[in-house]
Design a protein around this motif. Sequence first.
Motif, short mmCIF file in Angstrom:
data_model
loop_
_atom_site.label_atom_id
_atom_site.label_comp_id
_atom_site.label_asym_id
_atom_site.label_seq_id
_atom_site.Cartn_x
_atom_site.Cartn_y
_atom_site.Cartn_z
N ASN A 18 0.82 -1.21 0.00
CA ASN A 18 0.00 0.00 0.00
C ASN A 18 0.85 1.26 0.00
N TYR A 19 2.08 1.18 -0.50
CA TYR A 19 2.98 2.33 -0.42
C TYR A 19 2.42 3.55 -1.14
N LEU A 20 1.70 3.35 -2.24
CA LEU A 20 1.15 4.51 -2.96
C LEU A 20 0.09 5.22 -2.12
N LYS A 24 0.44 8.90 -0.54
CA LYS A 24 -0.60 9.87 -0.90
C LYS A 24 -1.19 10.50 0.36
N ASP A 25 -1.54 9.68 1.33
CA ASP A 25 -2.13 10.20 2.57
C ASP A 25 -1.13 11.08 3.33
N ALA A 26 0.14 10.66 3.33
CA ALA A 26 1.16 11.43 4.06
C ALA A 26 1.33 12.81 3.45
N TRP A 27 1.36 12.89 2.12
CA TRP A 27 1.56 14.18 1.47
C TRP A 27 0.31 15.05 1.52
N ASN A 28 -0.85 14.45 1.46
CA ASN A 28 -2.07 15.24 1.64
C ASN A 28 -2.11 15.86 3.04
N ALA A 29 -1.72 15.08 4.04
CA ALA A 29 -1.75 15.57 5.41
C ALA A 29 -0.71 16.65 5.66
N ASP A 30 0.41 16.58 4.96
CA ASP A 30 1.53 17.49 5.21
C ASP A 30 1.57 18.68 4.25
N ALA A 31 0.63 18.74 3.32
CA ALA A 31 0.71 19.74 2.24
C ALA A 31 0.77 21.17 2.75
N ALA A 32 0.01 21.48 3.77
CA ALA A 32 -0.03 22.86 4.27
C ALA A 32 1.33 23.33 4.76
N TRP A 197 16.83 -1.47 -0.86
CA TRP A 197 15.61 -1.19 -1.64
C TRP A 197 14.99 0.15 -1.27
N GLY A 198 15.27 0.66 -0.07
CA GLY A 198 14.66 1.90 0.41
C GLY A 198 14.37 1.78 1.89
N ALA A 199 13.33 2.47 2.36
CA ALA A 199 12.99 2.44 3.78
C ALA A 199 11.52 2.73 3.98
N ASP A 200 10.96 2.08 4.98
CA ASP A 200 9.58 2.33 5.41
C ASP A 200 9.65 3.19 6.67
N TRP A 201 9.26 4.48 6.51
CA TRP A 201 9.35 5.43 7.62
C TRP A 201 8.00 5.63 8.32
N THR A 202 7.03 4.79 8.05
CA THR A 202 5.67 5.06 8.52
C THR A 202 5.52 5.02 10.03
N LYS A 203 6.43 4.36 10.72
CA LYS A 203 6.28 4.22 12.17
C LYS A 203 7.32 5.00 12.96
#
Length: 270
Positions: A18-20, A24-32, A197-203
């Motif tokens: 569900n990375y997309l 998407k949710d992270a950037w919508n929340a942080d847009a301001a 491969w990258g990193a999961d920073w969600t937590k």
Amino acid sequence: MIGQAPLKIEEEAAMTPNYLSINKDAWNADAANWVDFAKNHWALEAPVWGTWGNTEAELHLLPEDMTGLEAIELGCGTGYVSGWMDRRSAQVTAIDISREQLATARAIAKEHGADITFLEGNAEATGLPDASFDFAISEYGASIWCAPDKWLREAWRLLRPGGRLVFLGNHPLSLICSPVDGSPAEWTLHRPYREMWGADWTKVAFEPTGVCFNLTISSWMDLFADIGFAVTKYQELYAPEDQMGTRAAIPADWAKSYPVEQVWHLRKPE
């Protein structure tokens, strides 16, 4: 071996399927929180790049005159790179998955009188026609928030023969020197380089957010060759000597000694 990198990427991306939607949710929340930054970058007389503002005069990421070129920004965010290309007389399309980021981009573009087509969508699968563009670019957009094998193949499809792709993102060293809790990078290694491969920073509780992608340099090269891109230039970016403090979880002193970002210049053969 050429051809192995895409398989590895797909395996790792499947670990966070569900990375997309996460990004998407992270950037919508942080847009301001990015509106002032966006306004500042749109207003610049000359482009600056990356976390530490390396200059276009130094890096040359954009053609000086883009008259007659059709260009696309993949993962445009607030659209200031598209604004710079519009100012250089390109015909610009910009796509991003975040509706809130696009709202900022559209509002500022209107203030500047920029004629840019903004699309809400996934840079891995734009739905745009084949061979539609002469130039593609991504600065901390698709370049880190989309799975490399997917968005790079889409960029290849979108480019005309002879078309160019330039993308900027985190240098692998900046990731392997970053603690897993997201605290600022240190002068030691915190994760393996092999099979990166990258990193999961969600937590994490610190600044990084969402799921980002990165590869070893050899894996990037294998992937480009597998797709068909030719590498025309590679740049490693450092913080300028006059910079201080910490940005995006990278201390300036660290970024003066180690490359914080990388830029790949690719070309689709004629």
